[in-house]
Enzyme design. Structure first.
Site, short mmCIF file in Angstrom:
data_model
loop_
_atom_site.label_atom_id
_atom_site.label_comp_id
_atom_site.label_asym_id
_atom_site.label_seq_id
_atom_site.Cartn_x
_atom_site.Cartn_y
_atom_site.Cartn_z
N TYR A 285 0.70 -1.09 -0.12
CA TYR A 285 -0.04 -0.13 0.10
C TYR A 285 0.82 1.15 -0.02
O TYR A 285 1.74 1.40 0.78
CB TYR A 285 -0.99 0.09 1.21
CG TYR A 285 -1.76 1.28 1.25
CD1 TYR A 285 -2.71 1.58 0.50
CD2 TYR A 285 -1.30 2.13 2.26
CE1 TYR A 285 -3.48 2.87 0.68
CE2 TYR A 285 -1.92 3.50 2.37
CZ TYR A 285 -3.11 3.62 1.48
OH TYR A 285 -3.77 4.73 1.70
N HIS B 16 -4.57 16.44 -2.56
CA HIS B 16 -4.84 16.39 -1.42
C HIS B 16 -4.73 17.90 -0.35
O HIS B 16 -5.07 18.04 0.50
CB HIS B 16 -3.96 15.57 -0.41
CG HIS B 16 -4.41 13.91 -0.61
ND1 HIS B 16 -4.59 13.43 -2.05
CD2 HIS B 16 -4.39 12.89 0.14
CE1 HIS B 16 -5.05 12.12 -2.02
NE2 HIS B 16 -5.12 11.97 -0.73
N ASN C 147 0.99 11.45 5.84
CA ASN C 147 0.16 10.60 6.64
C ASN C 147 0.79 10.49 8.14
O ASN C 147 1.40 9.83 8.42
CB ASN C 147 0.48 9.01 6.04
CG ASN C 147 -0.65 8.28 5.87
OD1 ASN C 147 -0.37 7.10 5.91
ND2 ASN C 147 -2.02 8.85 5.94
N TYR D 267 -18.75 28.58 46.89
CA TYR D 267 -18.02 27.69 46.26
C TYR D 267 -16.87 28.24 45.37
O TYR D 267 -15.57 27.67 45.21
CB TYR D 267 -18.55 26.70 45.46
CG TYR D 267 -19.59 25.86 46.23
CD1 TYR D 267 -19.54 25.73 47.60
CD2 TYR D 267 -20.27 24.94 45.49
CE1 TYR D 267 -20.47 24.86 48.40
CE2 TYR D 267 -21.23 23.86 46.16
CZ TYR D 267 -21.26 23.95 47.65
OH TYR D 267 -21.94 23.14 48.25
N ARG E 96 -13.92 28.77 48.13
CA ARG E 96 -13.86 27.88 48.76
C ARG E 96 -13.35 26.75 48.23
O ARG E 96 -12.55 25.88 48.77
CB ARG E 96 -14.91 27.43 49.67
CG ARG E 96 -14.98 26.31 50.82
CD ARG E 96 -16.08 26.22 51.93
NE ARG E 96 -17.50 26.69 51.52
CZ ARG E 96 -18.42 25.91 51.66
NH1 ARG E 96 -18.27 24.79 51.93
NH2 ARG E 96 -19.71 26.44 51.34
N PHE F 185 -2.12 6.21 11.77
CA PHE F 185 -2.36 7.75 11.38
C PHE F 185 -3.63 8.35 12.04
O PHE F 185 -3.97 9.44 12.04
CB PHE F 185 -2.56 7.88 9.82
CG PHE F 185 -3.70 6.75 9.34
CD1 PHE F 185 -4.87 6.92 9.54
CD2 PHE F 185 -3.03 5.84 8.66
CE1 PHE F 185 -5.51 5.70 9.06
CE2 PHE F 185 -3.88 4.66 8.12
CZ PHE F 185 -5.12 4.89 8.40
N GLU G 34 -12.65 5.05 4.63
CA GLU G 34 -12.29 5.30 5.73
C GLU G 34 -13.61 5.74 6.47
O GLU G 34 -13.90 6.95 6.56
CB GLU G 34 -11.46 6.59 5.46
CG GLU G 34 -9.94 6.09 4.76
CD GLU G 34 -9.32 7.13 4.02
OE1 GLU G 34 -9.95 8.34 4.07
OE2 GLU G 34 -8.32 6.70 3.33
#
Length: 510
Positions: free
Chosen positions: A53, A83, A196, A279, A282, A328, A414
């Site tokens: 791959y 990309h 990646n 609060y 405190r 990844f 994916e």
């Protein structure tokens, strides 16, 4: 100064030294040897036509498409240009420098198969101040931060845009001005190796957690100033109370406040003016401490990821194997960065509640309404609290976890993604809001102290109050308030308040 990488684990401080303090980067000889060994295995796979791959196949849904040896360079270039789909405003320069450093640190571990000359180019860009223009949006936080990392690689190819000496140029122009030669082509697997990974979310989150740790110390100072202005009861900070519960953040918060308030004449004990505080005063150790414990957990996860191999496929040279997996995937960081946003939001929540007590005449133990004399003609700090309330409400929206969402991509190959980069960016946005709220609390508490005419402040609060009053005058009548807020916020950004306090009381603990 120089940071040698490849022979030890990177720390958060190492990252900041490179991204903000101008340290140059050098790769160790041991790391270079690992890079060369891994590269040889990639070359062997290509030469032998082995199916692997990203080396001899396409990407994502195209992982079944076999790529010939002659087409591998075209494959890698096409990967980058196709990309580079980031959108939105550019990431800050320090965060981008962090992305570059973390990518180099990932690749030098000898599991990615990149050539040394490609790594050297990226290091040279860091050292000579060529910073790619990377849009902040477009990553799903799985398959790596593909879109934003592609914008980084565009510059290496002489494409895209980059900053150099404060100016934005084309990638090629920026490289030429810095006397750096671009690479005209990428070899087998190199495009994939460069994009990646989780380095965008990790850099954004790392810078955010680093700033959050410093901001948390300011929150302890702010609470201590409010204790002075409101005659707070110190008994709630007794170390015995903290120790019987056992949480380190709570214990350290009480220690910090006790050190900061040492020698103060305005703090009280239970029963002197009242039996209990609300609060927001405190429970300061418990609330601050919970966020501190979260920050320490997140820091640990960040430093693991900074040194992790997040490539795919991963090369194991000693076994002569190339394995495709899912390192990844950003889920291990998405959850911590969502936690970071929540921890930060809570810091502002309690700070705003103390601010409300300071300005509210029903709650502030005798101070004038909205911390100003001649109220009515003057509005004082009325709208400061409005603004703080707006910011904490915005934080509640931003603190909704990104990691609970997923959306399938790449034709459902994916099919689960982390949204970790969104989680990191949201946390960073929350951080900016929190800083402003804490600045408002500090400003109001200093005003309350002056109205109270405190005889002697604590060892730390005295230093903080003096520093604030050097840049912001006492508020005797209405004036443009945002200017004062920005001045105190700048003190926090530059860490001057904490540095001054620590000079006098010792290190504050997280």
């Amino acid at each position: 100064m120089e940071l040698l990488i490849g022979n030890k684990k990177l720390t958060l401080e190492d990252l900041i030294n490179v991204t903000r303090n101008g340290y140059e980067v050098k790769i160790s000889e041991e790391a270079k040897e690992k890079v060369a060994i891994a590269r040889k295995l990639v070359d062997d796979y290509v030469e032998e036509g082995k199916i692997s791959y990203g080396i001899t196949t396409g990407f994502g849904k195209f992982s079944d498409s076999i790529i010939s040896k002659e087409e591998t360079a075209t494959l890698q270039r096409n990967l980058i240009i196709s990309h580079a789909c980031g959108v939105g405003n550019p990431l800050p320069i320090d965060q981008v420098r962090g992305i570059m450093l973390l990518r180099v640190n990932n690749l030098i571990q000898g599991h990615s198969g990149i050539r040394q000359k490609v790594l050297d180019l990226l290091v040279e860009m860091i050292n000579k101040g060529v910073t790619p223009y990377i849009p902040e949006k477009g990553s799903l936080g799985a398959s790596g931060d593909l879109a934003p990392l592609s914008h980084m690689v565009l510059v290496m190819l002489g494409l895209g845009k980059a900053y150099y000496k404060g100016e934005l140029y084309t990638g090629e122009e920026a490289l030429k001005k810095a006397k750096i030669k671009s690479i005209k082509s990428l070899s087998s697997k190199e495009g994939l190796a460069l994009i990646n990974g989780t380095q965008v979310m990790t850099s954004v989150g790392a810078h955010t957690v680093y700033d959050a740790i410093n901001l948390m110390k300011h929150l302890d100072v702010a609470a201590s100033l409010s204790m002075e202005a409101l005659n707070g009861i110190i008994c709630a900070f007794d170390p015995r109370i903290q120790e019987v519960r056992g949480h380190l953040g709570q214990i350290n918060t009480a220690k910090n406040v006790n050190k900061i308030l040492k020698n103060s004449t305005s703090i009280t004990k239970q029963g002197e003016l009242r039996v209990q505080d609300p609060y927001a005063l405190r429970c300061t150790p418990q609330v601050h401490g919970a966020s501190k414990d979260a920050l320490n957990y997140i820091r640990d996860k960040v430093e693991i990821e900074m040194n992790a191999v997040t490539d795919n496929p991963i090369i194991f040279p000693t076994e002569s194997e190339v394995l495709s997996g899912g390192n990844f995937h950003g889920q291990p960081m998405a959850l911590p960065f969502d936690f970071l946003g929540i921890a930060l939001a809570e810091m502002a929540n309690i700070s705003e509640r103390r601010l409300e007590r300071l300005v509210n005449p029903s709650l502030n133990n005798g101070l004038p309404a909205f911390l100003v004399e001649n109220g009515g003609v003057n509005s004082g700090f009325m709208i400061v609290q409005y603004s703080a309330a707006s910011l904490v409400s915005e934080n509640k929206v931003l603190a909704h976890p990104a990691s609970v969402d997923s959306i399938p991509s790449s034709a459902n190959q994916e099919d689960h993604v982390s949204m970790g980069t969104i989680a990191a960016r949201k946390a960073n946005e929350i951080l900016g809001n929190v800083r402003k709220v804490i600045a408002m609390e500090i400003l109001a508490a200093c005003q309350g102290i002056d109205l109270r005419d405190v005889k002697r402040l604590g060892k730390g609060t005295n230093e903080a109050h003096t520093l604030v009053r050097e840049i912001v005058e006492y508020y005797d009548k209405d004036r443009v308030m945002y200017i004062d807020i920005e001045k105190v916020e700048e003190l926090i950004k530059t860490n001057k308040i904490v540095e001054k306090v620590e000079e006098n009381v010792g290190k504050l603990k997280i």
